[in-house]
Design an enzyme around this catalytic site. Sequence first.
Site, PDB file in Angstrom:
ATOM      1  N   LYS A  18       0.821  -1.217   0.000  1.00 55.16           N
ATOM      2  CA  LYS A  18       0.000   0.000   0.000  1.00 55.16           C
ATOM      3  C   LYS A  18       0.855   1.267   0.000  1.00 55.16           C
ATOM      4  O   LYS A  18       0.452   2.273  -0.578  1.00 55.16           O
ATOM      5  CB  LYS A  18      -1.000  -0.003   1.149  1.00 55.16           C
ATOM      6  CG  LYS A  18      -0.396   0.102   2.518  1.00 55.16           C
ATOM      7  CD  LYS A  18      -1.478   0.118   3.582  1.00 55.16           C
ATOM      8  CE  LYS A  18      -0.953  -0.243   4.939  1.00 55.16           C
ATOM      9  NZ  LYS A  18       0.331   0.303   5.368  1.00 55.16           N
ATOM     10  N   ARG A  93      -5.450   3.128  11.944  1.00 55.02           N
ATOM     11  CA  ARG A  93      -5.129   1.721  12.184  1.00 55.02           C
ATOM     12  C   ARG A  93      -6.008   1.122  13.264  1.00 55.02           C
ATOM     13  O   ARG A  93      -5.900  -0.066  13.546  1.00 55.02           O
ATOM     14  CB  ARG A  93      -3.673   1.615  12.636  1.00 55.02           C
ATOM     15  CG  ARG A  93      -2.686   1.183  11.549  1.00 55.02           C
ATOM     16  CD  ARG A  93      -1.316   1.187  12.178  1.00 55.02           C
ATOM     17  NE  ARG A  93      -0.340   0.361  11.567  1.00 55.02           N
ATOM     18  CZ  ARG A  93       0.534   0.788  10.645  1.00 55.02           C
ATOM     19  NH1 ARG A  93       0.469   2.004  10.169  1.00 55.02           N
ATOM     20  NH2 ARG A  93       1.454  -0.027  10.194  1.00 55.02           N
ATOM     21  N   ARG A 132      11.893  -8.851   2.525  1.00 54.15           N
ATOM     22  CA  ARG A 132      12.334  -7.449   2.653  1.00 54.15           C
ATOM     23  C   ARG A 132      12.779  -7.136   4.078  1.00 54.15           C
ATOM     24  O   ARG A 132      12.930  -5.996   4.462  1.00 54.15           O
ATOM     25  CB  ARG A 132      11.200  -6.494   2.251  1.00 54.15           C
ATOM     26  CG  ARG A 132      10.053  -6.502   3.237  1.00 54.15           C
ATOM     27  CD  ARG A 132       9.109  -5.335   3.033  1.00 54.15           C
ATOM     28  NE  ARG A 132       8.162  -5.284   4.124  1.00 54.15           N
ATOM     29  CZ  ARG A 132       7.212  -4.394   4.261  1.00 54.15           C
ATOM     30  NH1 ARG A 132       7.054  -3.450   3.363  1.00 54.15           N
ATOM     31  NH2 ARG A 132       6.394  -4.406   5.278  1.00 54.15           N
ATOM     32  N   ARG A 134      14.166  -6.142   7.408  1.00 58.49           N
ATOM     33  CA  ARG A 134      15.228  -5.241   7.845  1.00 58.49           C
ATOM     34  C   ARG A 134      16.033  -5.946   8.919  1.00 58.49           C
ATOM     35  O   ARG A 134      15.573  -6.927   9.502  1.00 58.49           O
ATOM     36  CB  ARG A 134      14.628  -3.943   8.408  1.00 58.49           C
ATOM     37  CG  ARG A 134      13.927  -3.116   7.359  1.00 58.49           C
ATOM     38  CD  ARG A 134      13.430  -1.801   7.938  1.00 58.49           C
ATOM     39  NE  ARG A 134      12.305  -1.982   8.822  1.00 58.49           N
ATOM     40  CZ  ARG A 134      11.039  -1.730   8.479  1.00 58.49           C
ATOM     41  NH1 ARG A 134      10.757  -1.287   7.289  1.00 58.49           N
ATOM     42  NH2 ARG A 134      10.067  -1.910   9.346  1.00 58.49           N
ATOM     43  N   ARG A 145       3.480  -7.844  13.834  1.00 58.05           N
ATOM     44  CA  ARG A 145       2.873  -6.805  12.996  1.00 58.05           C
ATOM     45  C   ARG A 145       1.608  -7.328  12.320  1.00 58.05           C
ATOM     46  O   ARG A 145       0.603  -6.635  12.231  1.00 58.05           O
ATOM     47  CB  ARG A 145       3.853  -6.359  11.911  1.00 58.05           C
ATOM     48  CG  ARG A 145       4.855  -5.373  12.401  1.00 58.05           C
ATOM     49  CD  ARG A 145       5.405  -4.514  11.266  1.00 58.05           C
ATOM     50  NE  ARG A 145       6.636  -3.900  11.737  1.00 58.05           N
ATOM     51  CZ  ARG A 145       7.848  -4.349  11.441  1.00 58.05           C
ATOM     52  NH1 ARG A 145       8.013  -5.372  10.632  1.00 58.05           N
ATOM     53  NH2 ARG A 145       8.904  -3.761  11.931  1.00 58.05           N
TER      54      ARG A 145
HETATM   55  P1  AMP Z   1       4.263   1.400   8.732  1.00 53.26           P
HETATM   56  O1  AMP Z   1       5.439   1.919   7.975  1.00 53.26           O
HETATM   57  O2  AMP Z   1       2.965   2.002   8.299  1.00 53.26           O
HETATM   58  O3  AMP Z   1       4.205  -0.108   8.748  1.00 53.26           O
HETATM   59  O4  AMP Z   1       4.452   1.852  10.254  1.00 53.26           O
HETATM   60  C1  AMP Z   1       5.594   1.479  10.985  1.00 53.26           C
HETATM   61  C2  AMP Z   1       5.284   1.485  12.481  1.00 53.26           C
HETATM   62  O5  AMP Z   1       4.913   2.808  12.893  1.00 53.26           O
HETATM   63  C3  AMP Z   1       4.123   0.608  12.894  1.00 53.26           C
HETATM   64  O6  AMP Z   1       4.519  -0.745  13.089  1.00 53.26           O
HETATM   65  C4  AMP Z   1       3.703   1.272  14.197  1.00 53.26           C
HETATM   66  O7  AMP Z   1       4.586   0.949  15.246  1.00 53.26           O
HETATM   67  C5  AMP Z   1       3.885   2.752  13.884  1.00 53.26           C
HETATM   68  N1  AMP Z   1       2.660   3.358  13.299  1.00 53.26           N
HETATM   69  C6  AMP Z   1       2.512   3.875  12.044  1.00 53.26           C
HETATM   70  N2  AMP Z   1       1.269   4.345  11.847  1.00 53.26           N
HETATM   71  C7  AMP Z   1       0.610   4.132  13.018  1.00 53.26           C
HETATM   72  C8  AMP Z   1      -0.721   4.362  13.449  1.00 53.26           C
HETATM   73  N3  AMP Z   1      -1.641   4.928  12.643  1.00 53.26           N
HETATM   74  N4  AMP Z   1      -1.047   4.000  14.719  1.00 53.26           N
HETATM   75  C9  AMP Z   1      -0.150   3.436  15.541  1.00 53.26           C
HETATM   76  N5  AMP Z   1       1.107   3.177  15.203  1.00 53.26           N
HETATM   77  C10 AMP Z   1       1.506   3.505  13.944  1.00 53.26           C
END
Ligand code: AMP
Length: 190
Positions: A18, A93, A132, A134, A145
């Site tokens: 996404k 989320r 992928r 890290r 996750r």
């Molecule tokens: P993402 O790159 O969208 O997978 O986000 C990486 C990490 O940032 C997630 O695993 C969460 O720890 C935190 N994060 C990003 N967006 C949110 C959100 N809307 N609510 C809570 N945590 C978030």
Amino acid sequence: MAVEARRIVFLGAPGSGKGTQAELLAAALGVPAVSTGDMLRQAVAAGTPLGSRVESILKAGELVDDATMGDVVRARLGQADAAAGFLLDGYPRTIAQADTLDSILEEAGVALDLVLQVRVPEKELVRRALDRRREDDTEEVIGNRLAVYEESTRPLIGLYRGRGLLRPVDGNQPVESVAATILATVEAGV
Ligand code: AMP
């Protein structure tokens, strides 16, 4: 003539692609892609107070609290470049975050146009995640996750379907095909 959608939420599991699709659509529509994950990672890298507060949460693959995320998104959507539209990647989320987003938009006198759900089978998600990975991503964090997505984020699908905003898209296709499907969906209007 149909009105092109310009205020869009991207929903999808980690590894659904996404983020990539939000970037591509942002370039096509000329509106910013707002990735809360990127914003938080930047805060960590820059060592801001927000960054130090969320660093361990990101590492564990847990969710940052709804109030903090509300502040981050409210500030970002209040910036001039988001006035004519935006693509949200990674927010909301949780149901509480969806409620907060409603309030932010209502205060601005605007509304969501569409919610694009990028769908990828679980088996493929796990394959991509391992691919992928890290350096600090253990299998445990990857699994966490996905579990957090299932529990906290999946309920948003029903919420937005109920409002008639949800548009499921097959994300298990080459990047360009997914992008073309998404663009056609958005151009079909609201
Ligand atoms: P993402 O790159 O969208 O997978 O986000 C990486 C990490 O940032 C997630 O695993 C969460 O720890 C935190 N994060 C990003 N967006 C949110 C959100 N809307 N609510 C809570 N945590 C978030």
